[in-house]
Design a protein around this motif. Structure first.
Motif, PDB file in Angstrom:
ATOM      1  N   PRO A 161       0.700  -1.148   0.063  1.00  0.00           N
ATOM      2  CA  PRO A 161      -0.022   0.088  -0.041  1.00  0.00           C
ATOM      3  C   PRO A 161       1.076   1.155   0.052  1.00  0.00           C
ATOM      4  CG  PRO A 161      -0.785  -1.512   1.536  1.00  0.00           C
ATOM      5  CD  PRO A 161       0.513  -2.108   1.115  1.00  0.00           C
ATOM      6  N   GLY A 162       1.966   1.131   0.451  1.00  0.00           N
ATOM      7  CA  GLY A 162       2.908   2.436   0.539  1.00  0.00           C
ATOM      8  C   GLY A 162       3.667   2.797  -0.540  1.00  0.00           C
ATOM      9  N   ASN A 163       3.685   1.734  -1.661  1.00  0.00           N
ATOM     10  CA  ASN A 163       4.506   1.899  -2.732  1.00  0.00           C
ATOM     11  C   ASN A 163       3.899   2.481  -3.857  1.00  0.00           C
ATOM     12  OD1 ASN A 163       6.449   1.600  -4.738  1.00  0.00           O
ATOM     13  ND2 ASN A 163       6.923  -0.511  -4.264  1.00  0.00           N
ATOM     14  N   GLU A 164       3.496   4.057  -3.647  1.00  0.00           N
ATOM     15  CA  GLU A 164       2.959   4.713  -4.681  1.00  0.00           C
ATOM     16  C   GLU A 164       3.434   4.564  -5.952  1.00  0.00           C
ATOM     17  OE1 GLU A 164      -0.380   6.113  -4.658  1.00  0.00           O
ATOM     18  OE2 GLU A 164      -0.330   4.895  -2.874  1.00  0.00           O
ATOM     19  N   LYS A 165       4.680   4.573  -6.067  1.00  0.00           N
ATOM     20  CA  LYS A 165       5.453   4.650  -7.325  1.00  0.00           C
ATOM     21  C   LYS A 165       5.010   3.387  -8.447  1.00  0.00           C
ATOM     22  CE  LYS A 165      10.200   5.110  -9.308  1.00  0.00           C
ATOM     23  NZ  LYS A 165      11.468   5.406  -9.123  1.00  0.00           N
ATOM     24  N   ALA A 166       5.072   2.163  -7.490  1.00  0.00           N
ATOM     25  CA  ALA A 166       4.976   1.019  -8.147  1.00  0.00           C
ATOM     26  C   ALA A 166       3.437   0.796  -8.541  1.00  0.00           C
ATOM     27  CB  ALA A 166       5.229  -0.211  -7.498  1.00  0.00           C
ATOM     28  N   ARG A 167       2.537   1.422  -7.781  1.00  0.00           N
ATOM     29  CA  ARG A 167       0.948   1.604  -8.076  1.00  0.00           C
ATOM     30  C   ARG A 167       0.684   2.132  -9.189  1.00  0.00           C
ATOM     31  NH1 ARG A 167      -3.716   1.970  -3.456  1.00  0.00           N
ATOM     32  NH2 ARG A 167      -5.336   1.857  -4.894  1.00  0.00           N
ATOM     33  N   ARG A 168       1.466   3.554  -9.416  1.00  0.00           N
ATOM     34  CA  ARG A 168       0.968   4.291 -10.352  1.00  0.00           C
ATOM     35  C   ARG A 168       1.661   3.588 -11.689  1.00  0.00           C
ATOM     36  NH1 ARG A 168       2.924   8.004  -6.883  1.00  0.00           N
ATOM     37  NH2 ARG A 168       4.768   8.496  -7.752  1.00  0.00           N
ATOM     38  N   LEU A 169       2.750   3.133 -11.833  1.00  0.00           N
ATOM     39  CA  LEU A 169       3.239   1.902 -12.762  1.00  0.00           C
ATOM     40  C   LEU A 169       2.370   0.936 -13.293  1.00  0.00           C
ATOM     41  CD1 LEU A 169       5.427   1.345 -14.690  1.00  0.00           C
ATOM     42  CD2 LEU A 169       6.306  -0.057 -13.039  1.00  0.00           C
ATOM     43  N   TYR A 170       1.873   0.420 -12.093  1.00  0.00           N
ATOM     44  CA  TYR A 170       0.822  -0.820 -12.715  1.00  0.00           C
ATOM     45  C   TYR A 170      -0.498  -0.084 -13.356  1.00  0.00           C
ATOM     46  CZ  TYR A 170       4.245  -3.450  -9.713  1.00  0.00           C
ATOM     47  OH  TYR A 170       5.294  -4.100  -9.422  1.00  0.00           O
ATOM     48  N   GLU A 171      -0.882   0.803 -12.653  1.00  0.00           N
ATOM     49  CA  GLU A 171      -2.197   1.480 -13.088  1.00  0.00           C
ATOM     50  C   GLU A 171      -1.906   1.966 -14.468  1.00  0.00           C
ATOM     51  OE1 GLU A 171      -3.131   4.115  -9.956  1.00  0.00           O
ATOM     52  OE2 GLU A 171      -4.317   2.610  -8.837  1.00  0.00           O
ATOM     53  N   GLY A 172      -0.705   2.365 -14.947  1.00  0.00           N
ATOM     54  CA  GLY A 172      -0.443   3.033 -16.161  1.00  0.00           C
ATOM     55  C   GLY A 172      -0.453   2.206 -17.252  1.00  0.00           C
ATOM     56  N   LEU A 173      -0.338   0.723 -16.766  1.00  0.00           N
ATOM     57  CA  LEU A 173      -0.078  -0.388 -17.528  1.00  0.00           C
ATOM     58  C   LEU A 173      -1.655  -1.196 -17.868  1.00  0.00           C
ATOM     59  CD1 LEU A 173       3.678  -1.313 -17.006  1.00  0.00           C
ATOM     60  CD2 LEU A 173       2.694  -0.218 -18.945  1.00  0.00           C
ATOM     61  N   GLY A 174      -2.649  -0.360 -17.171  1.00  0.00           N
ATOM     62  CA  GLY A 174      -3.637  -1.255 -17.388  1.00  0.00           C
ATOM     63  C   GLY A 174      -4.184  -2.041 -16.132  1.00  0.00           C
ATOM     64  N   PHE A 175      -3.384  -2.265 -14.957  1.00  0.00           N
ATOM     65  CA  PHE A 175      -3.890  -2.925 -13.877  1.00  0.00           C
ATOM     66  C   PHE A 175      -4.988  -2.111 -12.984  1.00  0.00           C
ATOM     67  CE2 PHE A 175       0.087  -5.273 -14.432  1.00  0.00           C
ATOM     68  CZ  PHE A 175      -0.328  -6.552 -14.125  1.00  0.00           C
ATOM     69  N   GLN A 176      -5.777  -2.741 -12.222  1.00  0.00           N
ATOM     70  CA  GLN A 176      -6.837  -1.960 -11.528  1.00  0.00           C
ATOM     71  C   GLN A 176      -6.452  -2.797 -10.250  1.00  0.00           C
ATOM     72  OE1 GLN A 176     -10.230  -2.891 -13.820  1.00  0.00           O
ATOM     73  NE2 GLN A 176      -9.836  -1.275 -15.208  1.00  0.00           N
ATOM     74  N   ALA A 177      -6.790  -1.862  -9.073  1.00  0.00           N
ATOM     75  CA  ALA A 177      -6.780  -2.340  -7.751  1.00  0.00           C
ATOM     76  C   ALA A 177      -8.166  -3.332  -7.470  1.00  0.00           C
ATOM     77  CB  ALA A 177      -6.984  -1.348  -6.754  1.00  0.00           C
ATOM     78  N   ASN A 178      -8.251  -4.282  -6.861  1.00  0.00           N
ATOM     79  CA  ASN A 178      -8.894  -5.481  -6.612  1.00  0.00           C
ATOM     80  C   ASN A 178      -9.199  -5.630  -5.213  1.00  0.00           C
ATOM     81  OD1 ASN A 178     -10.932  -7.366  -7.214  1.00  0.00           O
ATOM     82  ND2 ASN A 178      -9.316  -8.958  -7.733  1.00  0.00           N
TER      83      ASN A 178
END
Length: 201
Positions: A161-178
């Motif tokens: 949850p604290g890794n915002e940089k990775a989360r933004r990367l994944y969201e930019g590649l089409g991943f969505q939080a589930n």
């Protein structure tokens, strides 16, 4: 031969080779040295251990124990996982084995198929600090997405949850939080999914 006819390892190697070719990097199965393995662990799952208020010898013992536990847990949870270490590619006149001995590991990537073969899980991705900021992490995630598409399955991962940089990367590649009904409060990790196929614009 279609994606369904090839093994996960063959498809994984092909997608990584394409992603790394322009970077003069290669992915292989040659494990890292003990020192490299420790550095990868500390750059990934073990980074919070360095803040422990312990004498250096006790801290080293704690890190090594936690690394071995994490490695064993990964083997038990994902016995069929494919792991690749990313190094500099061999130069002309140098074998890949020689390159592996001379070139330090820059990153590690682990993937596994779900038990029902309907998903591809990005189990672990670590890029050492000295190799960060050059797009390597993004290239490796994109290789995983190419692999998932060739298998015709969705891609899944978990992010701290604290890794915002990775989360933004994944969201930019089409991943969505589930998240389901939990939200992202007090979660150890946030599950993310990217449905089969390229992200919708």
């Amino acid at each position: 031969m279609t994606g369904k006819d090839q093994t996960l390892a063959e498809l994984f190697d092909r997608s990584l080779a394409a992603a790394l070719a322009k970077r003069d990097l290669t992915a292989g199965e040659t494990p890292p040295s003990e020192e490299e393995g420790r550095a990868l662990f500390l750059a990934g799952r073990g980074r919070d251990l360095l803040a422990a208020p312990l004498p250096p010898e006790a801290l080293a013992y704690l890190v090594e124990g936690q690394r071995r536990v994490a490695d064993r847990a990964l083997q038990m949870t994902y016995p069929d996982a494919e792991c690749r270490w990313i190094r500099r590619a061999a130069v002309e006149g140098e074998s890949q084995a020689e390159s592996s001995q001379l070139s330090p590991v820059q990153a590690m990537l682990v993937v596994a198929q779900g038990r029902d073969r309907r998903e591809l899980r990005l189990v672990d991705l670590v890029v050492l600090p000295e190799a960060q900021g050059q797009g390597l992490g993004r290239a490796l995630v994109e290789a995983v997405l190419v692999l998932a598409d060739s298998l015709g399955v969705e891609a899944r991962l978990d992010v701290h949850p604290g890794n915002e940089k990775a989360r933004r990367l994944y969201e930019g590649l089409g991943f969505q939080a589930n998240l389901g009904t939990q939200g992202d409060r007090e979660m150890i990790s946030i599950p993310m999914v990217r449905p089969h196929g390229p992200p919708q614009a």
